[in-house]
Design an enzyme around this catalytic site. Structure first.
Site, short mmCIF file in Angstrom:
data_model
loop_
_atom_site.label_atom_id
_atom_site.label_comp_id
_atom_site.label_asym_id
_atom_site.label_seq_id
_atom_site.Cartn_x
_atom_site.Cartn_y
_atom_site.Cartn_z
N HIS A 20 11.46 45.53 11.60
CA HIS A 20 10.41 45.58 12.62
C HIS A 20 11.02 45.29 13.99
O HIS A 20 11.51 44.18 14.24
CB HIS A 20 9.31 44.56 12.31
N HIS A 251 5.15 49.12 15.61
CA HIS A 251 5.20 47.87 14.84
C HIS A 251 6.49 47.75 14.03
O HIS A 251 7.11 46.69 13.99
CB HIS A 251 4.00 47.81 13.89
N GLU A 398 -9.80 25.94 0.63
CA GLU A 398 -8.75 25.79 -0.38
C GLU A 398 -7.44 26.45 0.06
O GLU A 398 -6.36 25.89 -0.19
CB GLU A 398 -9.20 26.41 -1.71
N HIS A 460 -17.29 29.09 -12.52
CA HIS A 460 -16.52 27.87 -12.30
C HIS A 460 -15.64 27.51 -13.50
O HIS A 460 -15.00 26.46 -13.49
CB HIS A 460 -17.46 26.70 -12.00
#
Length: 657
Positions: A20, A251, A398, A460
């Protein structure tokens, strides 16, 4: 000096035929001002504890960082390493890798990870400053992030946490070039990043990312703020590349021989590839030495500070001499008392012994503190203004929690652990994987580890998660059976300093299986109970199903079928053992069966392809835990019945006379 970065970046990518070029050329001006005027570092001492941390969150632009490390004189970062960009054995891999390249503070590439990890580094700086004082700990964390980093949901989680904690020594330099792989960023994004970060509690500023005066002023402004800072650096992708400047397709690998020749002309850089003129190289090497006097003064302060031995011990990752005295006493007590409880509760009891003994441990939870049992007595919240607390309220984040813990560990001086439900490890998996790749000591406390979750139902109830996590290299997955195993697993996780660990812990109560305390879990698997005579059956189990296995053994032994039980709390540690030990534990019983409230995948290493398995082959359901175990057939009787059915297929009876 900035054009030296540009030239090296376009030449290295061109030689590798991949990489890149756009971001290194676009951010070269910002990086040059930062690394020559502001950043606190000494290139000759990459491990100086009080250095500023520089994180390239936009890791695809790795040649920006490698050019800086080479030009400033980091050890081993020769021109040959630049020429060998992306080649086997080089120190210049496609994306920056921690532990592989001097000066790389964290592995980046998956966008947004670096930003969130940097939040952890900034938190670590504040935590250690509270413990050891700002005479020893007083540095900043700087992040280069692009449009892609800020699109990732992780950036939202991390930015809001940093704003809430007022991490004033954290600065994000936003490469605001409005370009992604597909083209202009506006193809997918219309948000105002300045407004977003301001709403999250950050100080913000827009600048021209190619105006040296504005860059320097903004960097100095950031150091005066009382909150984290975002500087939106308006840049042009492929800056300096002549006709290719600002190209929406700039990019990646965009400059080939004709375009590079045009760029050399546009930059007035009439030099051969991989050549930096002596005067420019000398200016860069001088910048690399700029922090040496600051480092020497810091070393003098450290020598005079009475906390030097403790500071050095903490930063080295060595545990206190008496780290496990309390834990071992607790394990002996549990072996004697044999309490029945959820393993998450046993984990909380183990932490009560560990946290006071190991001051580097910093805990937390993703809004499940009471369920995860990660908060011990007397732990204060980590928060402004003093940051002396050792418990982080991550909120329902999380992914950020796992990435932040990576940063806390990478900084040095801290051992992070934090909790959520095992089913939600899916949210944090990308950061768990990077931690495993970097081999950092982070402990993920994952409770509610099976259908034993019960009434909350299949959303869950983790079923496939253990198998998926065990498949990850460099990750120790512990699933202890009772109080003694839980204590042993915590000790093993802390002693294995070069890998992350995950504790899979139950919501529901389970019967004890151990009568002794020691270090049996440290070998990954071991014979929990022998057969009465030569074993015909071996039952393998982990976690709460070890009690199921022991009860099944009782049924089979009562019917004259000699049965042994093997507990396997950590497959990864078992795999490290000698072939002789592994063969001894697996044994030669003609019938082998495993029981675990998850999918079968992976248990073949213990039971073979034709072994028996009692567990799950689909998702769970909503009902009390004991009902679920009966309905899904994970019971002692089901194990015994499966064994007897297999024995009935044998040509002659395999049982005691």
């Amino acid at each position: 000096m900035a054009n030296a970065i540009r030239a090296l970046s376009m030449d290295a990518v061109h030689r590798a035929k991949s990489g890149h070029q756009g971001m290194p050329l676009g951010m070269a001006d910002v990086a040059t001002v930062l690394w020559t005027k502001i950043l606190k570092y000494d290139a000759s001492r990459p491990e100086w504890p009080d250095r500023d941390r520089f994180v390239l969150s936009a890791g695809h632009g790795s040649m920006l960082l490698y050019s800086l490390l080479h030009l400033t004189g980091f050890p081993g970062m020769t021109m040959q390493e630049i020429e060998d960009f992306r080649q086997w054995g080089s120190r210049t891999p496609g994306h920056p890798e921690y532990g592989h390249t001097p000066g790389v503070e964290t592995t980046t590439g998956p966008l947004g990870q670096g930003l969130a990890t940097a939040v952890g580094m900034a938190m670590a700086e504040r935590s250690l400053a509270a413990r050891f004082g700002e005479g020893l700990v007083d540095h900043r964390t700087w992040v280069v992030a692009g449009d892609g980093c800020l699109m990732e949901g992780l950036s939202h989680e991390a930015a809001h946490l940093a704003g809430r904690l007022k991490l004033a020594k954290l600065t994000v330099l936003f490469d605001d070039n409005d370009t992604t792989i597909d083209g202009r960023a506006t193809l997918a994004e219309r948000g105002d990043q300045i407004a977003r970060f301001k709403a999250a509690g950050w100080a913000t500023k827009r600048i021209d990312g190619h105006h040296y005066g504005q860059i320097a002023a903004a960097l100095r402004w950031a150091r005066r703020q009382d909150r984290p800072t975002l500087i939106a650096c308006k840049t042009i992708i492929l800056r300096g590349a002549g006709p290719m400047e600002g190209d929406a397709q700039g990019h990646g690998y965009a400059l080939f021989d004709p375009q590079i020749a045009a760029a050399r002309t546009a930059m007035n850089w009439p030099y051969e590839p991989f050549h930096v003129p002596a005067d420019i190289e000398a200016a860069w090497r001088k910048a690399g030495r700029r922090g040496a006097s600051l480092r020497r003064r810091w070393e003098s302060r450290l020598e005079r500070d009475g906390r030097k031995p403790e500071f050095q011990r903490a930063m080295s990752g060595r545990l206190p001499a008496e780290a496990f005295s309390g834990l071992e006493a607790h394990a002996r007590q549990m072996a004697a008392e044999r309490p029945a409880a959820a393993t998450r509760q046993h984990s909380g009891a183990a932490l009560e012994a560990l946290v006071p003994a190991i001051p580097e441990m910093i805990g937390g939870s993703a809004d499940l503190t009471g369920s995860n049992n990660t908060l011990t007595k007397g732990m204060a919240m980590f928060d402004a203004p003093d940051y002396a607390g050792r418990f982080v309220h991550y909120g329902v984040r999380e992914h950020a929690m796992a990435a932040v813990m990576n940063g806390l560990a990478l900084h040095g001086g801290l051992i992070p652990y934090s909790g959520t439900f095992l089913a939600f490890s899916d949210y944090s998996r990308a950061a768990i994987r990077l931690g495993a790749l970097m081999r950092v000591r982070v402990i993920h406390v994952m409770t509610h580890d099976s259908i034993g979750v019960g009434e909350d139902g299949p959303t869950h109830q983790p079923v496939e998660h253990l198998a998926a996590l065990r498949a990850m290299p460099n990750l120790l997955v512990f699933r202890p059976a009772d109080a003694v195993e839980t204590a042993e697993c915590w000790k093993a996780a802390l002693e294995n300093h070069d890998v992350p660990s995950l504790m899979a812990l139950s919501r529901q109560k389970t019967a004890p299986v151990r009568h002794d305390a020691g270090a049996r879990s440290a070998r990954g698997a071991y014979e929990l109970a022998p057969a009465d005579g030569e074993a015909i059956v071996t039952i393998f189990a982990s976690g709460t199903e070890a009690a199921v296995a022991m009860a099944a053994r009782g049924l089979l032994e009562a019917d004259g079928i000699p049965t042994r039980v093997v507990s396997a709390p950590c497959w990864e540690l078992f795999a490290r053992q000698s072939p002789a030990y592994r063969a001894e534990v697996i044994g030669r019983a003609p019938v082998r069966i495993a029981v675990e409230a998850g999918v079968r995948l992976g248990w073949e290493r213990f039971i073979g392809e034709d072994g028996l398995f009692v567990g799950m082959d689909g998702f769970g359901a909503s009902a009390p835990a004991d009902r679920l175990y009966r309905e899904f057939g994970i019971t002692p009787q089901a194990v015994a019945d499966a064994v007897k059915a297999r024995l009935a297929e044998q040509p002659r009876p395999l049982k005691r006379a």
